[in-house]
Every structure is written in structure tokens, then in C-alpha cells.
Design a protein around this motif. Sequence first.
Motif, PDB file in Angstrom:
ATOM      1  N   THR A  74      -3.174   2.782   5.237  1.00 57.50           N
ATOM      2  CA  THR A  74      -4.826   2.597   5.828  1.00 57.50           C
ATOM      3  C   THR A  74      -4.785   2.584   7.281  1.00 57.50           C
ATOM      4  O   THR A  74      -3.851   2.090   7.789  1.00 57.50           O
ATOM      5  CB  THR A  74      -5.150   1.561   4.824  1.00 57.50           C
ATOM      6  OG1 THR A  74      -4.979   0.100   5.491  1.00 57.50           O
ATOM      7  CG2 THR A  74      -5.057   1.553   3.503  1.00 57.50           C
ATOM      8  N   GLU A 106      -9.620   6.617   7.137  1.00 55.18           N
ATOM      9  CA  GLU A 106      -9.307   5.253   6.734  1.00 55.18           C
ATOM     10  C   GLU A 106      -8.129   4.981   5.524  1.00 55.18           C
ATOM     11  O   GLU A 106      -7.651   4.000   5.659  1.00 55.18           O
ATOM     12  CB  GLU A 106     -10.773   4.829   5.900  1.00 55.18           C
ATOM     13  CG  GLU A 106     -11.856   5.000   6.765  1.00 55.18           C
ATOM     14  CD  GLU A 106     -11.842   3.740   7.808  1.00 55.18           C
ATOM     15  OE1 GLU A 106     -11.386   2.634   7.535  1.00 55.18           O
ATOM     16  OE2 GLU A 106     -12.440   4.015   8.905  1.00 55.18           O
ATOM     17  N   THR A 107      -7.966   6.307   4.959  1.00 55.86           N
ATOM     18  CA  THR A 107      -6.904   6.273   3.955  1.00 55.86           C
ATOM     19  C   THR A 107      -6.189   7.554   4.245  1.00 55.86           C
ATOM     20  O   THR A 107      -6.487   8.819   4.226  1.00 55.86           O
ATOM     21  CB  THR A 107      -7.152   5.937   2.701  1.00 55.86           C
ATOM     22  OG1 THR A 107      -7.769   4.855   2.438  1.00 55.86           O
ATOM     23  CG2 THR A 107      -5.822   6.160   1.798  1.00 55.86           C
ATOM     24  N   THR A 127       0.780  -1.179  -0.056  1.00 62.19           N
ATOM     25  CA  THR A 127      -0.076  -0.081   0.179  1.00 62.19           C
ATOM     26  C   THR A 127       0.753   1.173   0.016  1.00 62.19           C
ATOM     27  O   THR A 127       0.386   2.247  -0.703  1.00 62.19           O
ATOM     28  CB  THR A 127      -0.918  -0.005   1.288  1.00 62.19           C
ATOM     29  OG1 THR A 127      -0.203  -0.331   2.518  1.00 62.19           O
ATOM     30  CG2 THR A 127      -2.106  -1.091   1.064  1.00 62.19           C
TER      31      THR A 127
END
Length: 247
Positions: free
Chosen positions: A63, A87-88, A56
Motif C-alpha cells: 500500500t 493507494e494499493t 499485506t
Amino acid sequence: MPFPPADLSDHLKTGLEEFARTNDFRELYRGYSWDQDIWCNGFPSILELEATLTATARENVVTKEDILSVVKWGGGARRLSRIQCPETLHLPLWDNGKPHSEIEKTPLAPVKKLQARTKQLGPTSLSKVLRFALPSEYGAIDTRIVRVVGRGDDASKRQQWLDLKARDDGYGWYIPKAQGTWPGEYATWIDILRFLAAHLNEQGTECPHPPAFVDRGLRTRGVWYCADVEMALWSYASTRLNETKST
């Protein structure tokens, strides 16, 4: 290969070189032990966390799920419900498959951004997220390390490399974010890891990575990354403190 160290005093460099001469980093790395993460098992949880977070992070995001996974791995399961974060979260760590060049001179920028966008994450957890997202350039800074090579337990300490202090107010050890030397001294810690990684690599001392780390593209065979050096130093600090649980 990790970026070269930016700014360490000659006195500290001499001390680090002496430490490397008198301690077997290969054995310290092999001696790392945290729950199921031991060398003969191939550090399985560390392997999976690195694989997940680097994947990621290569998209320059981290995240909430990543962060919670790292905190849980570190023994902070009881704190998960208190942690607040998007959330991100955009976090520029990589650039075209390589560590972002800005990190060479400004390694604190990502930790500052992560700290500003989250709540209930202390220095240890913040640094662990970066350690798993970009292990070539970052290592965790936890209480054992600070107690041994910072302004810590005088009875247990042989080195003072960092102007940081850990505290225990009766609920377990932690590194206060309020002390004026945080997060500045985290940059010193990164430079220490870079210096030792470069020294070990130049000396031809190969890091004994479990094969899966190389097979899955997380390591170059034998090359010390900052996270590898940190694991060895955490093992050293654990021995000095005669402790087996992370804080």
C-alpha cells in the motif's frame, strides 16, 4: 531459508567466504544502530514495519501507506509529499504463505514493477520496501553499502562486490537510478546476501534475532535471512565510513 544464490563468480564467492571468516557477523548484526533500532531494544521499528508489510505482502499487495512508512523510517520524511504511487499496488511476492518461486530466478521483477508504478523513489527506498515485505529474500541497498562494496569511496573501501556508484551533489548521498548497472546489480546484491546467508547457516553461525522476531513468526530461530545479512553488512559499512545516519 533464503533461496540459493543464482550466479556469482568463483572469485567473488572466494572473497565473500574470506570476508565471513574475518568478520563476526553476529557482532555486526548486534551492532546495527538506526535511531531507536538497536539490538538491545529489540529493533522495535524494524519489527513493526516487518509485521505490517509482510501481512499485506502475503496478500500480494503493498500500500501507499506502507511505502510512506518505510521512507519515513529511513529518514525521508521531507520527501513524503513528493512521492507518487497507487493507494494499493499488486506485487506478487508470496504464494500460499511462502516466498513466490519466481523470485528465486527473477528477483528483479518486483523492484522493476515497483519502480515503474511509483515516482520519487530511489534505489534505496525501493529496495527497503521489498526488504520489509519479504525479509527472507530481500535486503536494502543503500549508499553506505554502495560506497564501501561498490564503486565508492576509494579511501574507505576494501571490497568491490558491486558495479554501482553513489553520489553526493551537495544535498546528501544517493544512488542514481540513471546509471546503467541499476537495477541489474541489485540482483547481484541479492545473490551476495543469499550466498552469505547460506554460508552462515551451513557453518552453524546462528543469527541472534531479538526474541520478538521469532515469537511473532517473522524469523526462524537462529536462521539468517537476507535482511539479517544486509543489516550486518550495513553495520560494517557504517563502521568503515564512521557514520551513524542512514542515507
